[in-house]
Design a protein around this motif. Structure first.
Motif, mmCIF file in Angstrom:
data_model
loop_
_atom_site.group_PDB
_atom_site.id
_atom_site.type_symbol
_atom_site.label_atom_id
_atom_site.label_comp_id
_atom_site.label_asym_id
_atom_site.label_seq_id
_atom_site.Cartn_x
_atom_site.Cartn_y
_atom_site.Cartn_z
ATOM 1 N N UNK A 104 0.106 -3.304 -5.601
ATOM 2 C CA UNK A 104 1.056 -2.336 -5.062
ATOM 3 C C UNK A 104 2.180 -3.028 -4.302
ATOM 4 N N UNK A 105 1.852 -4.093 -3.577
ATOM 5 C CA UNK A 105 2.890 -4.841 -2.858
ATOM 6 C C UNK A 105 3.892 -5.446 -3.839
ATOM 7 N N UNK A 139 -0.547 6.307 1.056
ATOM 8 C CA UNK A 139 -1.136 5.164 1.735
ATOM 9 C C UNK A 139 -1.657 4.136 0.741
ATOM 10 N N UNK A 140 -1.747 2.870 1.147
ATOM 11 C CA UNK A 140 -2.344 1.859 0.274
ATOM 12 C C UNK A 140 -3.757 2.256 -0.132
ATOM 13 N N UNK A 146 7.891 -4.579 -4.183
ATOM 14 C CA UNK A 146 8.888 -5.648 -4.174
ATOM 15 C C UNK A 146 9.849 -5.478 -5.353
ATOM 16 N N UNK A 147 9.295 -5.249 -6.528
ATOM 17 C CA UNK A 147 10.138 -5.048 -7.707
ATOM 18 C C UNK A 147 10.984 -3.786 -7.563
ATOM 19 N N UNK A 148 10.455 -2.793 -6.843
ATOM 20 C CA UNK A 148 11.194 -1.555 -6.672
ATOM 21 C C UNK A 148 12.482 -1.709 -5.897
ATOM 22 N N UNK A 207 -3.282 0.966 9.768
ATOM 23 C CA UNK A 207 -3.487 2.400 9.537
ATOM 24 C C UNK A 207 -2.750 2.904 8.297
ATOM 25 N N UNK A 208 -2.394 1.968 7.393
ATOM 26 C CA UNK A 208 -1.979 2.383 6.062
ATOM 27 C C UNK A 208 -0.522 2.728 5.855
ATOM 28 N N UNK A 209 0.390 2.059 6.552
ATOM 29 C CA UNK A 209 1.818 2.255 6.309
ATOM 30 C C UNK A 209 2.401 0.972 5.738
ATOM 31 N N UNK A 210 3.096 1.099 4.610
ATOM 32 C CA UNK A 210 3.746 -0.074 4.025
ATOM 33 C C UNK A 210 5.001 -0.429 4.821
ATOM 34 N N UNK A 211 5.193 -1.727 5.072
ATOM 35 C CA UNK A 211 6.364 -2.218 5.780
ATOM 36 C C UNK A 211 7.089 -3.266 4.938
ATOM 37 N N UNK A 212 8.405 -3.216 4.987
ATOM 38 C CA UNK A 212 9.259 -4.215 4.343
ATOM 39 C C UNK A 212 9.916 -5.058 5.433
ATOM 40 N N UNK A 213 9.588 -6.351 5.485
ATOM 41 C CA UNK A 213 10.207 -7.253 6.449
ATOM 42 C C UNK A 213 11.403 -7.938 5.804
#
Length: 825
Positions: free
Chosen positions: A581-582, A570-571, A586-588, A253-259
């Motif tokens: 975008x991913x 959202x993506x 990551x660079x961010x 549903x369009x939420x970015x997650x950082x594992x």
């Protein structure tokens, strides 16, 4: 959110008077910290108002201060300033060295006129090196140091990328806070103030956890180690296994997650949860996670991203709640970060009513104590709101007080002192970087820091292939004792050490300290005078207190990653755009040169010194807490302070070159340069420095308003001009005209800052360690006019175990028995 009606007390710095002459972000954030801690901060503004009021976050930056409008070019204004300084404990300025000297802010003049004053000079480049006269815009420091190159994967190609998060400014602000508090501590004994210096260049060097020594190893042994290169190759494919452990992916549903599945057991749990473990039986994936070809790495990366995308955010949150070995943090904007459940739980978000702006939402104090902010957050002043009362104060009878309040003869007192934290002993209980490097900052100022390590050592020691290189920076200036505190004998050793120290720093997740018997109550029962500081990732309790905290996770949660990556909402787009975008996210948040680990370490250093100084003043602070998440949101206070009608920050262009024609990168004939000439007063020198004005004389560029309206056209004209010469030539010519311009360094920041150019300028210094012998390390973040600093190298695991055990009364036979039993190493 914190109830602003709570009685939060006066704060540990109540009674300390600060004259704030700063006009840029690092000074504002330094004095904001002091005001948040209870100091009376007097903001001296020109009649037209401080330039800081143009920052959309000014209500947060200027909060809790009193404003006096003074024209320092006339005698009356100077006389009022003189009267205020005569009553002040601290003064803060962000002027360049020449301007500070004209105002009388030299060590000699200040010591003569205001012998008790601690004067903090925050500059871009320092006061003594070859670049000290230059303008100190944030982007110039990041460009020259190599940070813009280190962040190049914010874009698709190899070119450097503009960085939005004010890393250098926040670092210089916290360095100034630490220098001020250390000088105030020293003043308690000597009765004398002094000049404290902090600069953006050295400050930005504090962020990197371990790459400084990675680059050192590569330079010394070029044949022995192969550089890993960037996270992604030039076709956007993963190059290292870290992209799997630190996966960034979008939910259904369009939420970015950082594992952050960094340990082998966490990775296995992660693969099990994704349903990918069985696939690894296929010989195709032999060697995982070190897959041999870019095609295989790209394929597996896509598999993991697709699996994450099969579930909604709610479904993943249920996984995180039920499986302690799997965790992903949402990417939030700076505004959204203040909705984080942990920040809300801790009362780290406040709303202040402003008579003109209405409700203003902002972070609470960086340091919390007794389960709440240090003080009640007060609104920012209007320009000159307190001018009358402050002029009367300045004109009153003057008296110079010593630390105890008695009158002193303010004669010529230029005596030099030793280390400002001499006699302070810190016991460090923590792993990795954020908390431990905060203690390192105190070691540089003269504190004795004893690091308690498990028998296998702090995990950071082994994070790189070269032995000990991973922990070398965080271990500088410390003594190491290796002891198993899970045993009764080990815990007894720790408790004996606690009797000998002034401060304990613990960095465990919520509940761990109490479980092993090293919580505040347990240790204060042994040493009631102890200063005890908690430095966890998320908190000492609450919904996220037990979650693992890594720099990328905190960067995602706090808004740091989104701020740098400029990925909003959202993506969007097709599969290629999703992967792009991913990579940007990551660079961010994951580039070691500048990230949330370093931010948190800076906050820990300030929290430690605040606790020590409060104790010295007879103020008892309990449950002192500085979290990685809380500190990172503080670093973004200029962006997350929100109110109706808040102006927008200038957006970064699509190519990550900058925010306007006069504050951005341009290609020269041999690389890139950064131009920083955004002020009206910069235009005429810029045109003169460029030579024949040509198209710049066009009426489209005649005024600042016209230039803003024709920004793209101006950028096109400047692009053509700058392409005609080398970046070094442009830097030399424009700097001579007092225009902000530097050649952009195009190698990693951690390599460049230990090179001859930065070493000769004083940003790196010599040290000796048992692993690297003689080597260069980052200089201490402060310089003092009277006090010294102590830049030392690191220590080996258990190097000081024997000496420390002997110091607490253990004889040789007992020590040998403990070694044989596996209690110490």
């Amino acid at each position: 959110m914190t109830d602003q009606n709570d009685d939060l007390g006066e704060g540990p710095l109540h009674g300390i008077v600060v004259v704030d002459l700063s006009t840029t972000l690092p000074g504002a954030q330094a004095t904001q910290f002091l005001a948040d801690a209870g100091a009376d901060v007097i903001l001296v503004e020109p009649p037209e108002g401080s330039p800081l009021r143009a920052n959309p976050g000014w209500p947060g930056l200027l909060r809790g201060k009193r404003s006096v409008a003074l024209d320092l070019s006339d005698d009356a204004g100077r006389a009022t300033l003189d009267g205020l300084l005569a009553r002040a404990d601290v003064a803060v300025t962000t002027m360049r060295p020449a301007a500070a000297e004209r105002l009388g802010f030299t060590a000699e003049q200040l010591a003569a006129r205001y012998p008790r004053l601690v004067a903090a000079l925050i500059t871009g480049w320092g006061t003594r090196g070859p670049w000290s006269h230059r303008k100190g815009y944030e982007a110039l420091i990041l460009a020259k140091s190599g940070v813009l190159h280190s962040k190049h994967q914010l874009t698709a190609g190899p070119d450097p990328a503009y960085v939005t998060t004010p890393y250098a400014s926040f670092a210089a602000a916290q360095a100034a806070v630490q220098g001020i508090l250390a000088a105030l501590l020293e003043r308690e004994g000597s009765g004398l103030g002094q000049v404290v210096e902090a600069d953006l260049v050295t400050g930005v060097g504090a962020y990197d956890p371990y790459n400084w020594f990675y680059e050192l190893v590569l330079g010394r042994y070029p044949e022995a180690f192969q550089p890993t290169g960037a996270a992604y190759d030039d076709q956007g494919r993963p190059q290292t296994k870290l992209q799997y452990a630190m996966l960034i992916a979008a939910t259904a549903d369009g939420t970015w997650l950082q594992f952050a599945q960094t340990a082998p057991r966490l990775m296995q749990a992660w693969l099990d949860e994704l349903g990918l473990s069985a696939e690894l039986a296929d010989p195709k994936w032999d060697g995982f996670p070190m897959l041999p070809t870019p095609e295989l790495r790209f394929e597996w990366w896509n598999k993991m991203i697709a699996k994450v995308g099969e579930r909604t955010l709610q479904e993943w949150q249920e996984v995180f709640a039920g499986n302690p070995d799997v965790f992903g943090e949402q990417f939030r904007s700076p505004d959204e970060a203040l909705d984080h459940p942990q920040l809300v739980h801790e009362g780290r978000v406040v709303v202040v009513d402003d008579p003109d702006l209405g409700p203003v939402r902002q972070p609470s104090t960086l340091v919390h104590a007794a389960g709440r902010p240090l003080t009640r957050i007060r609104r920012a002043p209007r320009l000159g709101e307190h001018s009358r009362e402050l002029r009367q104060l300045a004109a009153g009878e003057s008296a110079v007080r010593d630390a105890g309040g008695s009158l002193l003869n303010a004669g010529d007192r230029h005596g030099h002192s030793g280390l400002p934290l001499a006699g302070v002993t810190v016991l460090e209980l923590g792993l990795m970087y954020a908390g431990p490097y905060g203690a390192t900052l105190l070691a540089d100022l003269g504190a004795r820091v004893i690091k308690v390590e498990p028998l296998e050592g702090d995990l950071i020691r082994g994070i790189m292939a070269f032995p000990e290189a991973g922990g070398a920076k965080a271990l500088q200036g410390k003594e190491s004792i290796a002891v198993d505190v899970r045993t009764a004998e080990g815990l007894e050793i720790l408790r004996e050490l606690v009797k000998q120290v002034d401060v304990v720093l613990q960095c465990y997740r919520a509940g761990v300290a109490a479980r092993i018997g090293v919580d505040e109550a347990s240790l204060k029962s042994i040493n009631p005078d102890l200063v005890y500081v908690n430095a966890p990732g998320f908190g000492i309790d609450g919904p996220y207190g037990s979650k693992p905290a890594y720099a990328p996770s905190i960067g995602a949660a706090s808004g740091v990653s989104v701020t740098d990556a400029q990925v909003v909402g959202r993506p969007a787009g097709d599969r290629d755009q999703l992967l792009s975008q991913a990579r940007r996210l990551y660079a961010g948040g994951t580039v070691p040169a500048v990230q949330s680990d370093g931010m948190a370490a800076l906050g820990v250093g300030s929290a430690l010194l605040l606790g020590i100084y409060a104790k010295r003043r007879g103020i008892e602070l309990t449950d002192i807490v500085a979290t990685m998440l809380g500190t990172s949101t503080q670093a973004l206070i200029s962006r997350n302070t929100s109110y109706e009608g808040r102006p927008a920050h200038p957006p970064v262009d699509a190519d990550f070159r900058g925010v306007s024609a006069l504050y951005r990168m341009y290609p020269a004939s041999d690389g890139w340069l950064f131009l920083a000439a955004p002020a009206e007063r910069d235009w005429a020198p810029l045109v003169a420095g460029l030579g024949d004005p040509g198209d710049l004389a066009d009426e489209r560029f005649a005024t600042s308003r016209a230039r803003a309206a024709n920004d793209d056209a101006l950028a096109d004209v400047l692009t053509k001009i700058f392409a005609t010469r080398t970046k070094a030539e442009w830097e030399a010519d424009l700097t001579a005209k007092d225009v902000g311009c530097v050649a952009v360094t195009q190698e990693p920041a951690e390599r460049h800052m230990q090179g001859d150019e930065f070493y000769d300028a004083g940003y790196a210094v010599d040290a000796v360690s048992p692993v690297f012998d003689e080597h260069r390390r980052l200089a201490p973040l402060n310089r003092f006019s009277r006090s010294a600093t102590k830049p030392e190298g690191g220590c080996s695991l258990g190097q000081h175990t024997h000496a420390l055990l002997r110091a607490i009364g253990y004889d040789e036979a007992r020590i040998a028995g403990l070694r044989d039993a596996g209690v110490v190493r």
